[in-house]
Write an enzyme that holds these catalytic residues in place. Structure first.
Site, PDB file in Angstrom:
ATOM      1  N   LYS A   1       0.629  -1.275  -0.036  1.00 44.67           N
ATOM      2  CA  LYS A   1       0.081   0.031   0.019  1.00 44.67           C
ATOM      3  C   LYS A   1       0.689   1.341  -0.022  1.00 44.67           C
ATOM      4  CE  LYS A   1      -1.665  -0.932   3.953  1.00 44.67           C
ATOM      5  NZ  LYS A   1      -1.242  -2.357   4.247  1.00 44.67           N
TER       6      LYS A   1
ATOM      7  N   ARG B   1      -8.997   1.474   8.812  1.00 44.25           N
ATOM      8  CA  ARG B   1      -8.597   0.050   9.094  1.00 44.25           C
ATOM      9  C   ARG B   1      -9.658  -0.647  10.234  1.00 44.25           C
ATOM     10  NH1 ARG B   1      -2.880   0.816   9.290  1.00 44.25           N
ATOM     11  NH2 ARG B   1      -1.801  -1.191   9.040  1.00 44.25           N
TER      12      ARG B   1
ATOM     13  N   ARG C   1      11.297  -5.877   4.455  1.00 49.13           N
ATOM     14  CA  ARG C   1      11.142  -4.588   4.496  1.00 49.13           C
ATOM     15  C   ARG C   1      12.331  -3.735   5.261  1.00 49.13           C
ATOM     16  NH1 ARG C   1       5.441  -1.861   5.423  1.00 49.13           N
ATOM     17  NH2 ARG C   1       5.078  -3.383   7.146  1.00 49.13           N
TER      18      ARG C   1
ATOM     19  N   ARG D   1      11.745  -2.583  11.123  1.00 45.48           N
ATOM     20  CA  ARG D   1      10.697  -2.079  12.084  1.00 45.48           C
ATOM     21  C   ARG D   1      10.335  -3.326  12.922  1.00 45.48           C
ATOM     22  NH1 ARG D   1       5.949   0.205   8.499  1.00 45.48           N
ATOM     23  NH2 ARG D   1       4.615  -0.965   9.986  1.00 45.48           N
TER      24      ARG D   1
ATOM     25  N   ARG E   1      -0.462  -9.293  13.259  1.00 43.43           N
ATOM     26  CA  ARG E   1      -0.978  -8.298  12.487  1.00 43.43           C
ATOM     27  C   ARG E   1      -1.845  -8.815  11.368  1.00 43.43           C
ATOM     28  NH1 ARG E   1       4.229  -5.189  10.678  1.00 43.43           N
ATOM     29  NH2 ARG E   1       2.562  -3.649   9.988  1.00 43.43           N
TER      30      ARG E   1
HETATM   31  P1  ADP Z   1       2.413  -1.647   3.159  1.00 40.30           P
HETATM   32  O1  ADP Z   1       2.421  -0.409   3.179  1.00 40.30           O
HETATM   33  O2  ADP Z   1       1.083  -2.330   2.520  1.00 40.30           O
HETATM   34  O3  ADP Z   1       2.528  -2.252   4.630  1.00 40.30           O
HETATM   35  P2  ADP Z   1       4.928  -1.440   1.588  1.00 40.30           P
HETATM   36  O4  ADP Z   1       4.546  -0.709   0.801  1.00 40.30           O
HETATM   37  O5  ADP Z   1       5.899  -1.069   2.830  1.00 40.30           O
HETATM   38  O6  ADP Z   1       3.490  -2.426   2.558  1.00 40.30           O
HETATM   39  O7  ADP Z   1       5.628  -2.822   1.211  1.00 40.30           O
HETATM   40  C1  ADP Z   1       6.184  -4.019   2.241  1.00 40.30           C
HETATM   41  C2  ADP Z   1       7.576  -4.482   1.565  1.00 40.30           C
HETATM   42  O8  ADP Z   1       7.317  -5.194   0.466  1.00 40.30           O
HETATM   43  C3  ADP Z   1       8.429  -3.392   1.121  1.00 40.30           C
HETATM   44  O9  ADP Z   1       9.504  -3.783   1.807  1.00 40.30           O
HETATM   45  C4  ADP Z   1       8.305  -3.226  -0.147  1.00 40.30           C
HETATM   46  O10 ADP Z   1       9.695  -2.514  -0.555  1.00 40.30           O
HETATM   47  C5  ADP Z   1       7.935  -4.510  -0.744  1.00 40.30           C
HETATM   48  N1  ADP Z   1       7.144  -4.461  -2.025  1.00 40.30           N
HETATM   49  C6  ADP Z   1       6.281  -3.492  -2.151  1.00 40.30           C
HETATM   50  N2  ADP Z   1       5.603  -3.635  -3.189  1.00 40.30           N
HETATM   51  C7  ADP Z   1       6.015  -5.019  -3.718  1.00 40.30           C
HETATM   52  C8  ADP Z   1       6.072  -5.741  -4.782  1.00 40.30           C
HETATM   53  N3  ADP Z   1       4.886  -5.293  -5.799  1.00 40.30           N
HETATM   54  N4  ADP Z   1       6.882  -6.671  -5.013  1.00 40.30           N
HETATM   55  C9  ADP Z   1       7.871  -7.065  -4.160  1.00 40.30           C
HETATM   56  N5  ADP Z   1       7.986  -6.415  -3.101  1.00 40.30           N
HETATM   57  C10 ADP Z   1       7.148  -5.225  -2.790  1.00 40.30           C
HETATM   58  P1  ADP Z   2       1.638  -1.360   7.367  1.00 35.97           P
HETATM   59  O1  ADP Z   2       1.961  -0.138   6.385  1.00 35.97           O
HETATM   60  O2  ADP Z   2       2.703  -2.575   7.360  1.00 35.97           O
HETATM   61  O3  ADP Z   2       0.027  -1.913   7.005  1.00 35.97           O
HETATM   62  P2  ADP Z   2       1.552   0.804   9.082  1.00 35.97           P
HETATM   63  O4  ADP Z   2       2.522   1.682   8.987  1.00 35.97           O
HETATM   64  O5  ADP Z   2       0.200   1.175   8.323  1.00 35.97           O
HETATM   65  O6  ADP Z   2       1.697  -0.756   8.682  1.00 35.97           O
HETATM   66  O7  ADP Z   2       0.763   0.740  10.496  1.00 35.97           O
HETATM   67  C1  ADP Z   2       1.741   0.079  11.532  1.00 35.97           C
HETATM   68  C2  ADP Z   2       0.902   0.305  12.831  1.00 35.97           C
HETATM   69  O8  ADP Z   2       0.325   1.346  13.347  1.00 35.97           O
HETATM   70  C3  ADP Z   2      -0.531  -0.886  12.891  1.00 35.97           C
HETATM   71  O9  ADP Z   2       0.134  -2.317  13.071  1.00 35.97           O
HETATM   72  C4  ADP Z   2      -1.264  -0.389  13.892  1.00 35.97           C
HETATM   73  O10 ADP Z   2      -0.783  -0.595  15.205  1.00 35.97           O
HETATM   74  C5  ADP Z   2      -1.095   1.268  13.930  1.00 35.97           C
HETATM   75  N1  ADP Z   2      -1.798   1.899  12.784  1.00 35.97           N
HETATM   76  C6  ADP Z   2      -1.955   2.624  11.640  1.00 35.97           C
HETATM   77  N2  ADP Z   2      -2.968   2.876  11.260  1.00 35.97           N
HETATM   78  C7  ADP Z   2      -3.946   2.615  12.004  1.00 35.97           C
HETATM   79  C8  ADP Z   2      -5.220   2.811  12.161  1.00 35.97           C
HETATM   80  N3  ADP Z   2      -6.018   3.235  10.935  1.00 35.97           N
HETATM   81  N4  ADP Z   2      -6.132   2.166  13.185  1.00 35.97           N
HETATM   82  C9  ADP Z   2      -5.424   1.740  14.066  1.00 35.97           C
HETATM   83  N5  ADP Z   2      -4.151   1.602  14.316  1.00 35.97           N
HETATM   84  C10 ADP Z   2      -3.281   1.852  13.227  1.00 35.97           C
END
Ligand code: ADP
Ligand code: ADP
Ligand code: ZN
Length: 214
Positions: free
Chosen positions: A13, A88, A127, A160, A171
């Site tokens: 995302k 979320r 990541r 992280r 998660r």
């Molecule tokens: P989210 O915001 O949904 O948690 P991220 O954008 O941070 O996800 O992506 C999670 C991990 O996967 C990061 O290390 C990112 O560089 C990698 N990643 C994102 N998109 C892709 C893809 N299409 N193929 C492989 N790795 C990806």
């Molecule tokens: P990812 O990109 O891997 O999905 P985020 O950076 O979006 O992770 O979120 C990291 C953490 O921050 C989540 O696991 C949660 O604990 C908290 N968080 C982020 N956004 C929200 C939300 N909208 N509601 C509740 N908790 C949140």
């Protein structure tokens, strides 16, 4: 253009939100980044949020909703935004809809980046996040050209705490319970679009751009 990004933790995302934001000149608003900035600055909110984040749990809606919705009223959001990580939960989604309705606005798209659980653990364990600017990399799929340091700001890249495998499992189960229902919620509003998130990140982006330009 007001877009919500949906998908499991690690689905990509944030990666896609940043690409959309750059191409269409709208801000990327990430609730996770807002919380991490609070943690880094040692705020009261940051301290409270960290307790939940470290356990892989959602931060309670009371601490989340006003904070994020307020961010959307900033001047830079007047032509739209990409929301990443919010809403979320169904109550968060409803509060957002009500806040938008009050000002005569609505979301345009909810884009679900679909990635099966099997792929998620690899994504998350590889990541790396920049402690300085929050940029994200992947040791295999998107490595930094500066090795252990950020290409953007040169600061250090870290795994992280909540990306360790134990927490990732938690998660994922929280995602299935509390966040996945949003897919049906937005499908019901007719604004849901799904993309195959297992593709290369540029192909995922091409699929999203095709939706936005249709
Ligand atoms: P989210 O915001 O949904 O948690 P991220 O954008 O941070 O996800 O992506 C999670 C991990 O996967 C990061 O290390 C990112 O560089 C990698 N990643 C994102 N998109 C892709 C893809 N299409 N193929 C492989 N790795 C990806
Ligand atoms: P990812 O990109 O891997 O999905 P985020 O950076 O979006 O992770 O979120 C990291 C953490 O921050 C989540 O696991 C949660 O604990 C908290 N968080 C982020 N956004 C929200 C939300 N909208 N509601 C509740 N908790 C949140
Ligand atoms: Zn950086």
């Amino acid at each position: 253009m007001k877009i919500v990004m949906l998908g499991a933790p690690g689905a990509g995302k944030g990666t896609q939100a940043k690409m959309i934001a750059a191409k269409y000149q709208v801000p990327h608003v990430s609730s996770g980044d807002i919380f991490r900035a609070n943690i880094k600055n040692g705020t009261e909110l940051g301290k409270k949020a960290k307790e939940y984040m470290d356990q892989g749990l959602l931060v309670p809606d009371e601490l989340t909703v006003d904070l994020v919705i307020d961010r959307l009223s900033w001047e830079d959001c007047k032509n739209g935004y990409i929301l990443d990580g919010f809403p979320r939960t169904i109550p968060q989604a409803k509060t957002l809809d009500e806040a938008l309705e009050k000002i005569g606005e609505h979301l345009d798209y909810a884009i679900d980046v679909d990635v099966p659980d099997e792929n998620i653990v690899t994504r998350m364990s590889g990541r790396r996040a920049c402690v300085g600017c929050g940029a994200t990399y992947h040791i295999v799929y998107n490595p930094s050209k500066k090795g252990e340091n950020c290409e953007v700001c040169g600061d250090q890249l870290i795994l992280r705490d909540d990306d360790k495998p134990e927490t990732v499992q938690k998660r994922l189960s929280v995602y299935h319970e509390q966040t996945q229902p949003l897919i049906d919620y937005y499908a019901g509003q007719g604004i849901l679009k799904s993309v195959d998130g297992t593709q290369d990140m540029n192909d995922v982006f091409a699929a999203i751009a095709a939706i936005l330009e249709a």
